[in-house]
Design a protein around this motif. Structure first.
Motif, PDB file in Angstrom:
ATOM      1  N   ASN A 457       0.700  -1.194  -0.089  1.00  0.00           N
ATOM      2  CA  ASN A 457      -0.010   0.058  -0.126  1.00  0.00           C
ATOM      3  C   ASN A 457       0.897   1.195   0.074  1.00  0.00           C
ATOM      4  OD1 ASN A 457      -2.424  -1.462  -0.098  1.00  0.00           O
ATOM      5  ND2 ASN A 457      -2.734  -1.448   2.257  1.00  0.00           N
ATOM      6  N   ASN A 458       0.341   2.113  -0.482  1.00  0.00           N
ATOM      7  CA  ASN A 458       0.955   3.510  -0.568  1.00  0.00           C
ATOM      8  C   ASN A 458       0.742   4.412   0.588  1.00  0.00           C
ATOM      9  OD1 ASN A 458       2.413   5.745  -1.654  1.00  0.00           O
ATOM     10  ND2 ASN A 458       0.789   6.432  -3.039  1.00  0.00           N
ATOM     11  N   ASP A 459       1.217   3.987   1.609  1.00  0.00           N
ATOM     12  CA  ASP A 459       0.976   4.654   3.054  1.00  0.00           C
ATOM     13  C   ASP A 459       2.510   4.436   3.565  1.00  0.00           C
ATOM     14  OD1 ASP A 459       1.090   1.992   4.039  1.00  0.00           O
ATOM     15  OD2 ASP A 459      -1.009   1.907   4.459  1.00  0.00           O
ATOM     16  N   GLN A 460       2.633   4.924   4.868  1.00  0.00           N
ATOM     17  CA  GLN A 460       3.850   5.188   5.472  1.00  0.00           C
ATOM     18  C   GLN A 460       4.357   3.737   5.956  1.00  0.00           C
ATOM     19  OE1 GLN A 460       5.891   7.837   6.117  1.00  0.00           O
ATOM     20  NE2 GLN A 460       7.564   6.401   6.511  1.00  0.00           N
ATOM     21  N   GLU A 461       3.384   2.906   6.368  1.00  0.00           N
ATOM     22  CA  GLU A 461       3.520   1.417   6.747  1.00  0.00           C
ATOM     23  C   GLU A 461       4.061   0.583   5.540  1.00  0.00           C
ATOM     24  OE1 GLU A 461       1.551  -2.448   8.940  1.00  0.00           O
ATOM     25  OE2 GLU A 461       0.462  -0.484   8.951  1.00  0.00           O
ATOM     26  N   GLY A 462       3.235   0.739   4.255  1.00  0.00           N
ATOM     27  CA  GLY A 462       3.484   0.059   3.017  1.00  0.00           C
ATOM     28  C   GLY A 462       4.859   0.480   2.440  1.00  0.00           C
ATOM     29  N   LEU A 484      -4.306   5.593  -1.625  1.00  0.00           N
ATOM     30  CA  LEU A 484      -3.615   4.851  -0.484  1.00  0.00           C
ATOM     31  C   LEU A 484      -3.563   3.211  -0.524  1.00  0.00           C
ATOM     32  CD1 LEU A 484      -4.723   6.862   2.448  1.00  0.00           C
ATOM     33  CD2 LEU A 484      -2.612   6.981   1.612  1.00  0.00           C
ATOM     34  N   ASP A 485      -4.470   2.521  -1.080  1.00  0.00           N
ATOM     35  CA  ASP A 485      -4.424   1.082  -0.994  1.00  0.00           C
ATOM     36  C   ASP A 485      -5.145   0.788  -2.477  1.00  0.00           C
ATOM     37  OD1 ASP A 485      -7.159   1.014  -0.613  1.00  0.00           O
ATOM     38  OD2 ASP A 485      -6.833   1.608   1.256  1.00  0.00           O
ATOM     39  N   TRP A 486      -5.060  -0.767  -2.760  1.00  0.00           N
ATOM     40  CA  TRP A 486      -5.712  -1.259  -3.644  1.00  0.00           C
ATOM     41  C   TRP A 486      -7.086  -1.274  -3.806  1.00  0.00           C
ATOM     42  CZ3 TRP A 486      -3.165  -2.075  -8.234  1.00  0.00           C
ATOM     43  CH2 TRP A 486      -1.658  -2.227  -8.289  1.00  0.00           C
ATOM     44  N   SER A 487      -7.879  -1.202  -2.693  1.00  0.00           N
ATOM     45  CA  SER A 487      -9.116  -1.293  -2.762  1.00  0.00           C
ATOM     46  C   SER A 487      -9.732   0.293  -3.389  1.00  0.00           C
ATOM     47  CB  SER A 487      -9.625  -1.525  -1.460  1.00  0.00           C
ATOM     48  OG  SER A 487     -11.057  -1.462  -1.239  1.00  0.00           O
ATOM     49  N   GLN A 488      -9.011   1.329  -3.023  1.00  0.00           N
ATOM     50  CA  GLN A 488      -9.187   2.293  -3.548  1.00  0.00           C
ATOM     51  C   GLN A 488      -8.932   2.626  -4.927  1.00  0.00           C
ATOM     52  OE1 GLN A 488      -8.066   5.636  -0.882  1.00  0.00           O
ATOM     53  NE2 GLN A 488      -8.398   4.539   1.042  1.00  0.00           N
ATOM     54  N   GLU A 489      -7.866   2.052  -5.362  1.00  0.00           N
ATOM     55  CA  GLU A 489      -7.320   2.049  -6.557  1.00  0.00           C
ATOM     56  C   GLU A 489      -8.091   1.377  -7.678  1.00  0.00           C
ATOM     57  OE1 GLU A 489      -3.977   3.257  -8.967  1.00  0.00           O
ATOM     58  OE2 GLU A 489      -4.640   3.783  -7.065  1.00  0.00           O
ATOM     59  N   LEU A 490      -8.689   0.248  -7.174  1.00  0.00           N
ATOM     60  CA  LEU A 490      -9.501  -0.649  -7.837  1.00  0.00           C
ATOM     61  C   LEU A 490     -10.862   0.120  -8.192  1.00  0.00           C
ATOM     62  CD1 LEU A 490     -10.554  -3.247  -9.114  1.00  0.00           C
ATOM     63  CD2 LEU A 490     -11.430  -4.107  -7.144  1.00  0.00           C
ATOM     64  N   GLU A 491     -11.433   1.026  -7.073  1.00  0.00           N
ATOM     65  CA  GLU A 491     -12.576   1.575  -7.268  1.00  0.00           C
ATOM     66  C   GLU A 491     -12.464   2.826  -8.139  1.00  0.00           C
ATOM     67  OE1 GLU A 491     -15.941   4.043  -4.411  1.00  0.00           O
ATOM     68  OE2 GLU A 491     -14.090   2.931  -3.560  1.00  0.00           O
TER      69      GLU A 491
END
Length: 510
Positions: A457-462, A484-491
């Protein structure tokens, strides 16, 4: 008395297994802990002396013949003498007694790290040394002389060969010889086959393992599909199965080692392996390969929790309508019992090793708030397992592309995104694996690829995890999402596609 020994990584996993068996009791050792949790904490002392060591757990079982029995104090004496003679003179160990079978037996969980100097206790020829010590203990305590399964079912080397080995071994121990003696080739071959069969593999798996160990295998069938027999060649010496002993013939492997052989399933695979043998492993990797087989055999079996089938449709609807996961992904995982809700209504993703064995589970406890999934139960899960899915190509094709993802739902979303972008399944076999912890990566598997896509994911942890993983995998390539993440990217990707379709319907093009 029969002795068995294996090595592993997890003190807590082994201790939980020993403690939770029916009619189990902690009877001795040289430690202060009174249960698995306390002992595991105490074992950390030795592990800290050699943090780079991997196989630090030594598991020994000593079993009496049916009808024989020792009291707890005598068992502790036997175990203490055995460990001392094996060279574990400054090592932590705990002794458990099990009474759940018709033969009295104990288990010893020991650290291979010496408290004196932090070094690993030597394990050269430990199987041979163990048998010699056990024979001495049988005489000392008046126990029945028990042949182990290998001695019963294998043809021993000649008495002259054995006497020579024992003489040279004594010379080595007394400093009169610079190098330890070598067991006869036949004895070494038998030991390798024994160690390759401990987890009851299928016949093709066994043949492939033997080839990896550098052992040439020959096997043929008659016109009626009856076995002509099996033979082995190692170090330029050839042996028929019969010459090694009853357990090493083709039917003997099935009877005595419980090798799983199903002709319709296995004959084609066996034929291919014999025509095109796999390449032997480098010598320095052989012991690690055998220890990994033994670790799996020792490892407590993971039992997935039962499913609450009533609520599957609720989860299925959520994944479809809120997460845009297509039926063939969610339903496919569910059909294979890799995704479901248990009786406590936890959303579970089942972890597997690379051979497909289920090793643990991840819980997705807050689907509407976080993508993070946590271990179902640290005590029952094993480190060597991941949640993953494979798609594209043919099911029997070799995986060619690997994506590392942050969580199970991100892996499912990334898979859906990939299928949408390709306008169908990718042409090559692709694997998406949840492995964002740099300390728990299938490194040997990942190193076999020219490129590994690090799709965290495109966040600090990732991003932190990606940096650490890329240091370990120079061939890795970072793939960042715009969101930020693949779920939002997919949507966002699906909405963009819908918008294009609407514009095309109106006569516009971009």
């Amino acid at each position: 008395m029969i002795g068995n020994q294996t090595k592993g990584k997890s003190f807590r996993g082994l201790l939980d297994y020993l403690e939770n068996k029916e009619e189990s009791s902690l009877i001795g050792g040289n430690m202060f802990g009174t249960n698995a949790r306390e002992l595991a904490r105490e074992f950390r002392l030795s592990r800290q002396l050699n943090p780079e060591a991997e196989k630090v757990v030594h598991h020994v079982s000593l079993s009496l013949s049916p009808g024989e029995q020792l009291d707890n104090d005598t068992w502790c004496e036997v175990a203490d003498k055995y460990m001392s003679e094996m060279g574990y003179t400054a090592n932590q160990y705990a002794i458990y007694r099990h009474s759940d079978r018709n033969h009295d037996h104990i288990h010893i969980c020991a650290s291979r790290i010496s408290l004196d100097d932090g070094k690993i206790t030597r394990d050269s020829w430990e199987y041979v040394r163990s048998e010699k010590i056990i024979r001495q203990l049988e005489l000392e305590y008046g126990l029945q002389q028990t042949l182990n399964s290998k001695e019963k079912l294998s043809r021993a080397p000649s008495s002259g060969q054995q006497q020579r080995f024992e003489r040279e071994q004594l010379e080595y121990e007394q400093g009169e010889r610079n190098t330890p003696p070598q067991q006869p080739i036949k004895t070494q071959l038998i030991e390798l086959i024994d160690r390759a069969t401990v987890d009851k593999p299928t016949m093709p798996q066994l043949i492939e393992r033997l080839q990896l160990l550098g052992i040439e295998v020959r096997h043929g069938l008659t016109r009626n599909s009856k076995s002509k027999g099996i033979s082995y060649s190692w170090n330029d010496q050839k042996f028929s199965g019969t010459s090694l002993g009853p357990a090493y013939t083709f039917p003997g492997l099935q009877k005595h080692f419980e090798i799983d052989y199903q002709p319709q399933r296995d004959d084609e695979s066996i034929h291919e392996l014999l025509l095109k043998p796999v390449k032997p492993l480098p010598v320095e990797q052989l012991e690690k390969f055998l220890q990994e087989i033994e670790r799996k055999q020792q490892q407590p079996q993971f039992t997935p929790p039962p499913e609450d089938k009533v609520v599957w449709q609720v989860l299925h609807k959520y994944l479809s309508e809120k997460r845009y996961i297509p039926d063939y992904i969610s339903q496919g995982l569910h059909n294979n019992q890799l995704l479901y809700m248990d009786e406590q209504r936890n959303i579970l993703f089942i972890k597997r090793d690379l051979d497909g064995e289920k090793t643990g589970a991840l819980i997705w406890s807050k689907p509407r708030q976080s993508h993070r999934a946590v271990e179902y139960d640290q005590n029952t899960s094993t480190a060597n397992g991941w949640f993953y899915l494979r798609l594209g190509g043919q099911p029997t094709d070799k995986v060619e592309n690997v994506f590392l993802c942050s969580s199970p739902i991100d892996a499912m979303s990334a898979a859906t995104y990939l299928i949408s972008s390709c306008k169908g399944l990718p042409p090559t076999r692709t694997m998406l694996i949840v492995a964002d912890d740099p300390n728990n990566l299938p490194m040997e598997f990942l190193k076999s690829f020219n490129r590994v896509v690090v799709a965290f994911n495109n966040d600090q942890e990732g991003n932190n995890a990606a940096s650490a993983v890329l240091e370990l995998l120079p061939q890795g390539k970072r793939l960042k999402t715009h969101n930020l993440d693949w779920s939002q990217e997919l949507e966002a990707h699906l909405r963009e596609g819908q918008q294009k379709l609407r514009q095309q319907d109106r006569g516009f093009s971009l």
